[in-house]
Motif scaffolding. Structure first.
Motif, PDB file in Angstrom:
ATOM      1  N   GLU A   1       0.904  -1.225   0.037  1.00  0.00           N
ATOM      2  CA  GLU A   1      -0.097   0.055   0.069  1.00  0.00           C
ATOM      3  C   GLU A   1       0.861   1.079   0.087  1.00  0.00           C
ATOM      4  O   GLU A   1       1.703   1.273   0.737  1.00  0.00           O
ATOM      5  N   PRO A   2       0.408   2.338  -0.511  1.00  0.00           N
ATOM      6  CA  PRO A   2       1.315   3.435  -0.896  1.00  0.00           C
ATOM      7  C   PRO A   2       1.584   4.275   0.631  1.00  0.00           C
ATOM      8  O   PRO A   2       0.643   4.152   1.298  1.00  0.00           O
ATOM      9  N   TYR A   3       2.513   4.858   0.816  1.00  0.00           N
ATOM     10  CA  TYR A   3       2.761   5.667   1.937  1.00  0.00           C
ATOM     11  C   TYR A   3       1.989   6.974   2.003  1.00  0.00           C
ATOM     12  O   TYR A   3       1.626   7.687   0.987  1.00  0.00           O
ATOM     13  N   THR A   4       1.406   7.419   2.969  1.00  0.00           N
ATOM     14  CA  THR A   4       0.568   8.603   3.162  1.00  0.00           C
ATOM     15  C   THR A   4       1.498   9.841   3.198  1.00  0.00           C
ATOM     16  O   THR A   4       2.871   9.649   3.469  1.00  0.00           O
ATOM     17  N   ASP A   5       1.135  11.048   2.921  1.00  0.00           N
ATOM     18  CA  ASP A   5       1.908  12.218   2.814  1.00  0.00           C
ATOM     19  C   ASP A   5       2.500  12.467   4.268  1.00  0.00           C
ATOM     20  O   ASP A   5       3.624  12.950   4.503  1.00  0.00           O
ATOM     21  N   GLN A   6       1.865  12.275   5.313  1.00  0.00           N
ATOM     22  CA  GLN A   6       2.172  12.239   6.511  1.00  0.00           C
ATOM     23  C   GLN A   6       3.387  11.211   7.018  1.00  0.00           C
ATOM     24  O   GLN A   6       4.554  11.749   7.673  1.00  0.00           O
ATOM     25  N   GLN A   7       3.255  10.147   6.412  1.00  0.00           N
ATOM     26  CA  GLN A   7       4.470   9.151   6.535  1.00  0.00           C
ATOM     27  C   GLN A   7       5.667   9.752   5.847  1.00  0.00           C
ATOM     28  O   GLN A   7       6.878   9.537   6.255  1.00  0.00           O
ATOM     29  N   LYS A   8       5.425  10.181   4.594  1.00  0.00           N
ATOM     30  CA  LYS A   8       6.648  10.501   3.680  1.00  0.00           C
ATOM     31  C   LYS A   8       7.323  11.927   4.404  1.00  0.00           C
ATOM     32  O   LYS A   8       8.482  12.024   4.534  1.00  0.00           O
ATOM     33  N   ARG A   9       6.377  12.672   5.121  1.00  0.00           N
ATOM     34  CA  ARG A   9       7.096  13.896   5.857  1.00  0.00           C
ATOM     35  C   ARG A   9       7.864  13.463   6.946  1.00  0.00           C
ATOM     36  O   ARG A   9       8.857  13.711   7.237  1.00  0.00           O
ATOM     37  N   TRP A  10       7.289  12.530   7.726  1.00  0.00           N
ATOM     38  CA  TRP A  10       8.131  11.843   8.986  1.00  0.00           C
ATOM     39  C   TRP A  10       9.479  11.447   8.285  1.00  0.00           C
ATOM     40  O   TRP A  10      10.433  11.709   9.104  1.00  0.00           O
ATOM     41  N   GLN A  11       9.447  10.397   7.370  1.00  0.00           N
ATOM     42  CA  GLN A  11      10.569   9.991   6.728  1.00  0.00           C
ATOM     43  C   GLN A  11      11.472  10.888   6.515  1.00  0.00           C
ATOM     44  O   GLN A  11      12.815  11.016   6.925  1.00  0.00           O
ATOM     45  N   LEU A  12      11.151  12.104   5.863  1.00  0.00           N
ATOM     46  CA  LEU A  12      12.159  13.195   5.668  1.00  0.00           C
ATOM     47  C   LEU A  12      12.560  13.843   6.659  1.00  0.00           C
ATOM     48  O   LEU A  12      13.830  14.217   6.967  1.00  0.00           O
ATOM     49  N   LEU A  13      11.956  14.169   7.714  1.00  0.00           N
ATOM     50  CA  LEU A  13      12.427  14.700   8.974  1.00  0.00           C
ATOM     51  C   LEU A  13      13.225  13.829   9.878  1.00  0.00           C
ATOM     52  O   LEU A  13      14.385  14.236  10.256  1.00  0.00           O
ATOM     53  N   ARG A  14      13.097  12.665   9.769  1.00  0.00           N
ATOM     54  CA  ARG A  14      14.154  11.655  10.359  1.00  0.00           C
ATOM     55  C   ARG A  14      15.337  11.499   9.548  1.00  0.00           C
ATOM     56  O   ARG A  14      16.414  11.406  10.200  1.00  0.00           O
ATOM     57  N   ARG A  15      15.293  11.621   8.375  1.00  0.00           N
ATOM     58  CA  ARG A  15      16.564  11.814   7.524  1.00  0.00           C
ATOM     59  C   ARG A  15      17.376  13.088   8.025  1.00  0.00           C
ATOM     60  O   ARG A  15      18.756  13.073   8.019  1.00  0.00           O
ATOM     61  N   GLY A  16      16.673  14.064   8.102  1.00  0.00           N
ATOM     62  CA  GLY A  16      17.268  15.301   8.381  1.00  0.00           C
ATOM     63  C   GLY A  16      17.816  15.246   9.916  1.00  0.00           C
ATOM     64  O   GLY A  16      18.979  15.842  10.078  1.00  0.00           O
ATOM     65  N   ARG A  17      17.455  14.457  10.838  1.00  0.00           N
ATOM     66  CA  ARG A  17      17.948  14.363  12.185  1.00  0.00           C
ATOM     67  C   ARG A  17      19.173  13.431  12.018  1.00  0.00           C
ATOM     68  O   ARG A  17      20.032  13.955  12.622  1.00  0.00           O
ATOM     69  N   TYR A  18      18.808  12.517  11.072  1.00  0.00           N
ATOM     70  CA  TYR A  18      20.171  11.675  10.920  1.00  0.00           C
ATOM     71  C   TYR A  18      21.425  12.616  10.332  1.00  0.00           C
ATOM     72  O   TYR A  18      22.556  12.488  10.837  1.00  0.00           O
ATOM     73  N   LEU A  19      21.261  13.342   9.447  1.00  0.00           N
ATOM     74  CA  LEU A  19      22.182  14.283   8.743  1.00  0.00           C
ATOM     75  C   LEU A  19      22.740  15.064   9.755  1.00  0.00           C
ATOM     76  O   LEU A  19      23.687  15.294   9.937  1.00  0.00           O
ATOM     77  N   GLU A  20      21.967  15.748  10.593  1.00  0.00           N
ATOM     78  CA  GLU A  20      22.205  16.651  11.699  1.00  0.00           C
ATOM     79  C   GLU A  20      23.005  15.976  12.732  1.00  0.00           C
ATOM     80  O   GLU A  20      24.067  16.563  13.204  1.00  0.00           O
ATOM     81  N   PHE A  21      22.833  14.663  12.994  1.00  0.00           N
ATOM     82  CA  PHE A  21      23.765  14.096  13.865  1.00  0.00           C
ATOM     83  C   PHE A  21      24.989  13.745  13.153  1.00  0.00           C
ATOM     84  O   PHE A  21      25.932  13.966  14.225  1.00  0.00           O
ATOM     85  N   ASN A  22      24.976  13.589  12.069  1.00  0.00           N
ATOM     86  CA  ASN A  22      26.487  13.103  11.546  1.00  0.00           C
ATOM     87  C   ASN A  22      27.228  14.645  11.497  1.00  0.00           C
ATOM     88  O   ASN A  22      28.401  14.657  11.730  1.00  0.00           O
ATOM     89  N   LEU A  23      26.558  15.646  11.258  1.00  0.00           N
ATOM     90  CA  LEU A  23      27.257  17.014  11.145  1.00  0.00           C
ATOM     91  C   LEU A  23      27.597  17.530  12.432  1.00  0.00           C
ATOM     92  O   LEU A  23      28.635  17.950  12.611  1.00  0.00           O
ATOM     93  N   LEU A  24      26.477  17.135  13.353  1.00  0.00           N
ATOM     94  CA  LEU A  24      26.999  17.843  14.922  1.00  0.00           C
ATOM     95  C   LEU A  24      27.625  17.035  15.735  1.00  0.00           C
ATOM     96  O   LEU A  24      28.196  17.565  16.851  1.00  0.00           O
ATOM     97  N   SER A  25      27.046  15.994  16.051  1.00  0.00           N
ATOM     98  CA  SER A  25      27.473  15.048  17.152  1.00  0.00           C
ATOM     99  C   SER A  25      28.296  13.767  16.573  1.00  0.00           C
ATOM    100  O   SER A  25      28.945  13.322  17.815  1.00  0.00           O
ATOM    101  N   ASP A  26      28.394  13.218  15.862  1.00  0.00           N
ATOM    102  CA  ASP A  26      29.408  12.083  15.507  1.00  0.00           C
ATOM    103  C   ASP A  26      30.806  12.485  15.596  1.00  0.00           C
ATOM    104  O   ASP A  26      31.345  13.427  14.857  1.00  0.00           O
TER     105      ASP A  26
END
Length: 84
Positions: free
Chosen positions: A1-26
């Motif tokens: 079944e296709p992902y909802t717009d809310q689920q896609k937004r959540w995925q993009l935000l999690r990806r942003g947090r991952y990149l933020e971690f790599n840049l600031l905390s790793d």
């Protein structure tokens, strides 16, 4: 079944947090952080990411809310302080 717009937004935000971690905390990235290193981190990022300041928590009971609960309250799977 296709992902909802809310689920896609959540995925993009999690990806942003991952990149933020790599840049600031790793530690590995911070240790060698130079203008060249920042480019390498950005190139290794997922193709689409998103950031929102003060983004609200997901609806209670949702898969996303359960994930946040696990991340905010990690389990101690191995009790290293146990002297038995």
């Amino acid at each position: 079944e296709p992902y909802t717009d809310q689920q896609k937004r959540w995925q993009l935000l999690r990806r942003g947090r991952y990149l933020e971690f790599n840049l600031l905390s790793d530690r590995g990235v911070k240790f060698g952080l130079s203008p060249d290193a920042i480019d390498r981190v950005m190139v290794s990022a997922p193709p689409l990411v998103a950031w929102e300041y003060g983004s609200p928590d997901p609806p209670p009971g949702s898969d996303e809310a359960r994930l946040l609960d696990v991340l905010r309250h990690p389990r101690d799977w191995i009790d290293l302080d146990d002297d038995t």
